[in-house]
Structures are given as structure tokens and as C-alpha cells.
Design a protein around this motif. Sequence first.
Motif, PDB file in Angstrom:
ATOM      1  N   VAL A   1      54.548  68.130  51.615  1.00 23.19           N
ATOM      2  CA  VAL A   1      54.309  68.247  50.178  1.00 23.19           C
ATOM      3  C   VAL A   1      52.927  67.683  49.857  1.00 23.19           C
ATOM      4  CG1 VAL A   1      55.082  67.561  47.882  1.00 23.19           C
ATOM      5  CG2 VAL A   1      56.763  68.066  49.658  1.00 23.19           C
ATOM      6  N   ALA A   2      52.166  68.433  49.071  1.00 26.86           N
ATOM      7  CA  ALA A   2      50.843  67.989  48.624  1.00 26.86           C
ATOM      8  C   ALA A   2      50.941  67.543  47.171  1.00 26.86           C
ATOM      9  CB  ALA A   2      49.829  69.123  48.764  1.00 26.86           C
ATOM     10  N   ILE A   3      50.427  66.359  46.878  1.00 27.05           N
ATOM     11  CA  ILE A   3      50.511  65.790  45.536  1.00 27.05           C
ATOM     12  C   ILE A   3      49.104  65.444  45.063  1.00 27.05           C
ATOM     13  CG2 ILE A   3      51.457  63.913  44.143  1.00 27.05           C
ATOM     14  CD1 ILE A   3      53.625  63.581  46.284  1.00 27.05           C
ATOM     15  N   GLN A   4      48.768  65.905  43.856  1.00 24.76           N
ATOM     16  CA  GLN A   4      47.482  65.533  43.277  1.00 24.76           C
ATOM     17  C   GLN A   4      47.589  64.125  42.717  1.00 24.76           C
ATOM     18  OE1 GLN A   4      46.035  68.230  40.320  1.00 24.76           O
ATOM     19  NE2 GLN A   4      44.017  67.284  40.186  1.00 24.76           N
ATOM     20  N   THR A   5      46.661  63.262  43.070  1.00 26.26           N
ATOM     21  CA  THR A   5      46.731  61.859  42.687  1.00 26.26           C
ATOM     22  C   THR A   5      45.498  61.441  41.889  1.00 26.26           C
ATOM     23  OG1 THR A   5      45.656  61.099  44.740  1.00 26.26           O
ATOM     24  CG2 THR A   5      48.058  61.332  44.770  1.00 26.26           C
ATOM     25  N   VAL A   6      45.619  60.299  41.252  1.00 27.22           N
ATOM     26  CA  VAL A   6      44.513  59.705  40.499  1.00 27.22           C
ATOM     27  C   VAL A   6      44.452  58.215  40.837  1.00 27.22           C
ATOM     28  CG1 VAL A   6      44.616  61.353  38.592  1.00 27.22           C
ATOM     29  CG2 VAL A   6      46.021  59.283  38.527  1.00 27.22           C
ATOM     30  N   ASP A   7      43.325  57.604  40.516  1.00 25.68           N
ATOM     31  CA  ASP A   7      43.176  56.164  40.732  1.00 25.68           C
ATOM     32  C   ASP A   7      44.032  55.384  39.742  1.00 25.68           C
ATOM     33  OD1 ASP A   7      41.426  56.434  42.817  1.00 25.68           O
ATOM     34  OD2 ASP A   7      39.618  56.128  41.608  1.00 25.68           O
ATOM     35  N   ALA A   8      44.589  54.290  40.202  1.00 25.08           N
ATOM     36  CA  ALA A   8      45.320  53.366  39.331  1.00 25.08           C
ATOM     37  C   ALA A   8      44.961  51.946  39.753  1.00 25.08           C
ATOM     38  CB  ALA A   8      46.827  53.588  39.434  1.00 25.08           C
ATOM     39  N   ILE A   9      44.793  51.084  38.775  1.00 25.71           N
ATOM     40  CA  ILE A   9      44.391  49.695  39.041  1.00 25.71           C
ATOM     41  C   ILE A   9      45.638  48.821  39.102  1.00 25.71           C
ATOM     42  CG2 ILE A   9      42.941  47.775  38.299  1.00 25.71           C
ATOM     43  CD1 ILE A   9      41.471  50.374  39.024  1.00 25.71           C
ATOM     44  N   THR A  10      45.673  47.947  40.115  1.00 30.94           N
ATOM     45  CA  THR A  10      46.758  46.984  40.240  1.00 30.94           C
ATOM     46  C   THR A  10      46.175  45.653  40.712  1.00 30.94           C
ATOM     47  OG1 THR A  10      48.962  46.600  41.206  1.00 30.94           O
ATOM     48  CG2 THR A  10      47.292  47.554  42.641  1.00 30.94           C
ATOM     49  N   VAL A  11      47.026  44.650  40.783  1.00 33.76           N
ATOM     50  CA  VAL A  11      46.589  43.326  41.243  1.00 33.76           C
ATOM     51  C   VAL A  11      46.970  43.160  42.710  1.00 33.76           C
ATOM     52  CG1 VAL A  11      46.674  42.235  38.988  1.00 33.76           C
ATOM     53  CG2 VAL A  11      48.750  42.317  40.392  1.00 33.76           C
ATOM     54  N   ASP A  12      46.250  42.292  43.421  1.00 36.83           N
ATOM     55  CA  ASP A  12      46.553  42.091  44.841  1.00 36.83           C
ATOM     56  C   ASP A  12      47.466  40.898  45.089  1.00 36.83           C
ATOM     57  OD1 ASP A  12      44.873  39.953  44.402  1.00 36.83           O
ATOM     58  OD2 ASP A  12      43.317  40.589  45.807  1.00 36.83           O
ATOM     59  N   HIS A  13      47.835  40.187  44.016  1.00 34.66           N
ATOM     60  CA  HIS A  13      48.817  39.101  44.123  1.00 34.66           C
ATOM     61  C   HIS A  13      49.417  38.888  42.719  1.00 34.66           C
ATOM     62  CE1 HIS A  13      45.209  36.919  42.757  1.00 34.66           C
ATOM     63  NE2 HIS A  13      46.055  36.084  42.201  1.00 34.66           N
ATOM     64  N   PRO A  14      50.582  38.272  42.633  1.00 35.99           N
ATOM     65  CA  PRO A  14      51.210  38.105  41.317  1.00 35.99           C
ATOM     66  C   PRO A  14      50.310  37.341  40.342  1.00 35.99           C
ATOM     67  CG  PRO A  14      52.788  37.637  43.069  1.00 35.99           C
ATOM     68  CD  PRO A  14      51.449  37.779  43.731  1.00 35.99           C
ATOM     69  N   ILE A  15      50.272  37.824  39.117  1.00 30.03           N
ATOM     70  CA  ILE A  15      49.490  37.204  38.041  1.00 30.03           C
ATOM     71  C   ILE A  15      50.455  36.797  36.931  1.00 30.03           C
ATOM     72  CG2 ILE A  15      47.702  37.556  36.296  1.00 30.03           C
ATOM     73  CD1 ILE A  15      46.557  37.459  39.068  1.00 30.03           C
ATOM     74  N   GLU A  16      50.404  35.542  36.528  1.00 33.14           N
ATOM     75  CA  GLU A  16      51.303  35.046  35.487  1.00 33.14           C
ATOM     76  C   GLU A  16      50.761  35.377  34.099  1.00 33.14           C
ATOM     77  OE1 GLU A  16      54.253  33.865  36.217  1.00 33.14           O
ATOM     78  OE2 GLU A  16      53.775  34.100  38.349  1.00 33.14           O
ATOM     79  N   ARG A  17      51.653  35.362  33.140  1.00 34.24           N
ATOM     80  CA  ARG A  17      51.285  35.653  31.760  1.00 34.24           C
ATOM     81  C   ARG A  17      50.182  34.697  31.288  1.00 34.24           C
ATOM     82  NH1 ARG A  17      51.999  34.297  26.519  1.00 34.24           N
ATOM     83  NH2 ARG A  17      52.344  36.001  25.010  1.00 34.24           N
ATOM     84  N   GLY A  18      49.187  35.252  30.647  1.00 34.95           N
ATOM     85  CA  GLY A  18      48.100  34.451  30.112  1.00 34.95           C
ATOM     86  C   GLY A  18      46.925  34.274  31.047  1.00 34.95           C
ATOM     87  N   GLU A  19      47.103  34.567  32.341  1.00 33.93           N
ATOM     88  CA  GLU A  19      45.988  34.422  33.286  1.00 33.93           C
ATOM     89  C   GLU A  19      44.944  35.500  33.030  1.00 33.93           C
ATOM     90  OE1 GLU A  19      46.604  33.708  37.471  1.00 33.93           O
ATOM     91  OE2 GLU A  19      48.702  33.183  37.109  1.00 33.93           O
ATOM     92  N   VAL A  20      43.684  35.114  33.161  1.00 38.42           N
ATOM     93  CA  VAL A  20      42.575  36.043  32.953  1.00 38.42           C
ATOM     94  C   VAL A  20      42.248  36.719  34.283  1.00 38.42           C
ATOM     95  CG1 VAL A  20      40.161  36.273  32.250  1.00 38.42           C
ATOM     96  CG2 VAL A  20      41.666  34.652  31.067  1.00 38.42           C
ATOM     97  N   LEU A  21      42.132  38.039  34.267  1.00 35.69           N
ATOM     98  CA  LEU A  21      41.925  38.815  35.487  1.00 35.69           C
ATOM     99  C   LEU A  21      40.464  38.783  35.919  1.00 35.69           C
ATOM    100  CD1 LEU A  21      44.125  41.943  34.704  1.00 35.69           C
ATOM    101  CD2 LEU A  21      44.714  39.961  36.091  1.00 35.69           C
ATOM    102  N   GLN A  22      40.277  38.555  37.233  1.00 35.77           N
ATOM    103  CA  GLN A  22      38.956  38.583  37.837  1.00 35.77           C
ATOM    104  C   GLN A  22      38.835  39.834  38.711  1.00 35.77           C
ATOM    105  OE1 GLN A  22      36.852  36.156  36.919  1.00 35.77           O
ATOM    106  NE2 GLN A  22      38.511  35.184  35.752  1.00 35.77           N
ATOM    107  N   ALA A  23      37.607  40.276  38.958  1.00 37.24           N
ATOM    108  CA  ALA A  23      37.394  41.481  39.768  1.00 37.24           C
ATOM    109  C   ALA A  23      37.982  41.330  41.160  1.00 37.24           C
ATOM    110  CB  ALA A  23      35.894  41.792  39.845  1.00 37.24           C
ATOM    111  N   SER A  24      37.898  40.121  41.728  1.00 37.63           N
ATOM    112  CA  SER A  24      38.384  39.891  43.087  1.00 37.63           C
ATOM    113  C   SER A  24      39.907  39.994  43.200  1.00 37.63           C
ATOM    114  CB  SER A  24      37.932  38.514  43.583  1.00 37.63           C
ATOM    115  OG  SER A  24      38.438  37.488  42.726  1.00 37.63           O
TER     116      SER A  24
END
Length: 343
Positions: free
Chosen positions: A192-215
Motif C-alpha cells: 500500500v502506498a500512502i501520501q504523507t506530510v510532515d508532522a512535528i512532535t517532541v523527542d521526550h515527554p514535555i510537561e504542561r507549561g514547559e516552553v519548547l526548544q528546537a532541540s
Amino acid sequence: MIRTAIRSVLLLLTFTVPALIPAMMPALAQSERPALRATVTVAGDVVRIGDLIENAGPGADIPVFRAPDLGTTGAVSTDRVIEAIRPHQLIDIDTRGLAEVVVTRASRSITQQDSSDRIARVLSTQYQIGDAHDISLNFDMPVHPLEVEARASGDLQVLALNYDTRSGRFDVTFGLPSSLVLQRHPAHFTGVAIQTVDAITVDHPIERGEVLQASELTVLRRPKAQSGGLADMKGAIGQAARRQLRPGQPIQVSDLMKPNIVQRNDTVTLVYEAPGLVLTLRGQAQESGALGDTINVLNQQTKRVVQGVISGPGRVMVANTAMHLSQTGPESGRAVAAVERRE
């Protein structure tokens, strides 16, 4: 004088060269003696005497063993080698103390990624289902590397192709004109061939209120039909998590909020501006807020609660209020500004 020197050289060569020849004979014989090779790489489907034996002489092209499969390695014992070449009158072989000869069949390996990329390019070109980079393939069966002859060149050629635009199922058969192996047994893939798009996620759990960094952010591919999350890291960097974020889960716009720059109970500066007038006084934040949020602040002079808009770290602008000036007790003798809610 010259004639005498020439005669002396000739006499010297006459006596020394014959004496040197017997001494050189063992070395010459040793260099021409058939000798077993420790490792062998062959390109064809047979192993010849000359592949196994150095200085094999006229029988070098005689095949004696079948070669291993393409891209694999095998071993043949020294005893079997000697037995196989004995009928061809090759004797006095220097085995060099080897117990076996390791034989490798040279090949060109067409990897799973090569096959996947080729299928994606074909589907992209013939069915216009997006850029090849955006097509993800799920195969029905595990895909192993295709081993073809080392001399085989060129790209896989489509022999047959079927694609269902509704289900995304594909059925493709590849060949390679320069490969006898793929001419006899073409490569066949389904899935099966599926057309996909980019999606942003985090590389480790982030708690509520934490500010996201590029890394802390990474990109994953998601089916286009399930899109809707952030596709660009710029939209997440510097934002705070409205709820806990987990790796592998695409970040939605609703998952983020502006980071709080004022925390509950922080001491802040209340600012009241009017034409030609700016008054400031100290207050205590009654709730947390981000830039631009409206929060309640306790006026520490009057002990009244006023509303203001956060204009910067520790700074709250008061609007739609009445200004009253009052004085502290006589012990201080100082005038202070009080900003209170209009009654």
C-alpha cells in the motif's frame, strides 16, 4: 689499455654468471610453483582452477566448483581442491598450510531503500499522487536486498504496474536488462502506498507549561488524510505546552499556548498611562499569564484588585481605571500613586 679492461670484464662474466644460475634456480622454481590462494572472489557462477591456484598454467580456465549465490561467501577444504584438480595434471601444489579456501561471489546489491525509492518515483510520475519523497510504502512481505551480477548496471525497469487510487494498493514487477538473474526471475512487490506530510512532535515527554526548544522537536511523517497538526517547527519553538506532550504524537495548534511570563503571586509593576502622565506602583499577580493576557493584580497600596494586560515580564498595563492619589501615614511623609478599579 681499453682493450685490456674489456677482456677483463668478459672473463669475469664468463666465470660468475654460470656460477650464479644454479643459485637462482630454487627461487625461480619457487615463484613458478602452483600455490593455493587463501581467499577468492569470482564474478561468474563457476569457480575455475585459476581462481583457486596461482600459476595454474594451461588449466587455469577449467571450472571445478559451482560458485556461491550472488553476494554470499562459502569455503572449500584444501583436500577437496586438490582432489578436484588432480585429474587435470596439476601436481606439486604449495598448499601454504591452508585448511580451506574462502570463496566470495561478487554482486551488486539493490537495497530495500533502492526498491522503495524506485516504486515511489514510478507512482509519483504515472499517477501524480504527490512528490516521491512524500510517498510512504507498506509492503505485504519483508523486502530483502536484490543481489544481481556485479557488472549489472542501470535502474530497475518497470515490467508491470497496477495501482488502485482508492485503496492505495500497488502491484509492481521490476526487471533489469543488464542482469540475467532478474531476466530469469523479475522482482515482484505488492503493498500500500500512502501520501504523507510532515508532522512535528517532541523527542521526550514535555510537561504542561514547559516552553519548547528546537532541540526537543523532531519531524515525523503522517498520512495526509490524518494531517492537521503543525508541519513547521517555527510554529512550536518558544511556545508552551497547554497539556502534556508525548513523543510520536503530532503537535496540534490547540496543544500550545503562549508561555507565561508572569506567575501567580509574582510582584509586578502596575503601569497607568494617560496623556502626559505615566504612573507606576507595585502589585501582586493573582494569576499566571502570558504576553497580552488580562489578569487580576492586587494593588499593594490600596489592597484593591485591578485588571491589567501583561505587556512584558513583570509588567502589567492598567486600562479603563480611575486614578486616585493618596498619601501614606505621617510617619513616611511620602506621596504614593494608587490605581484602583472605577466604582
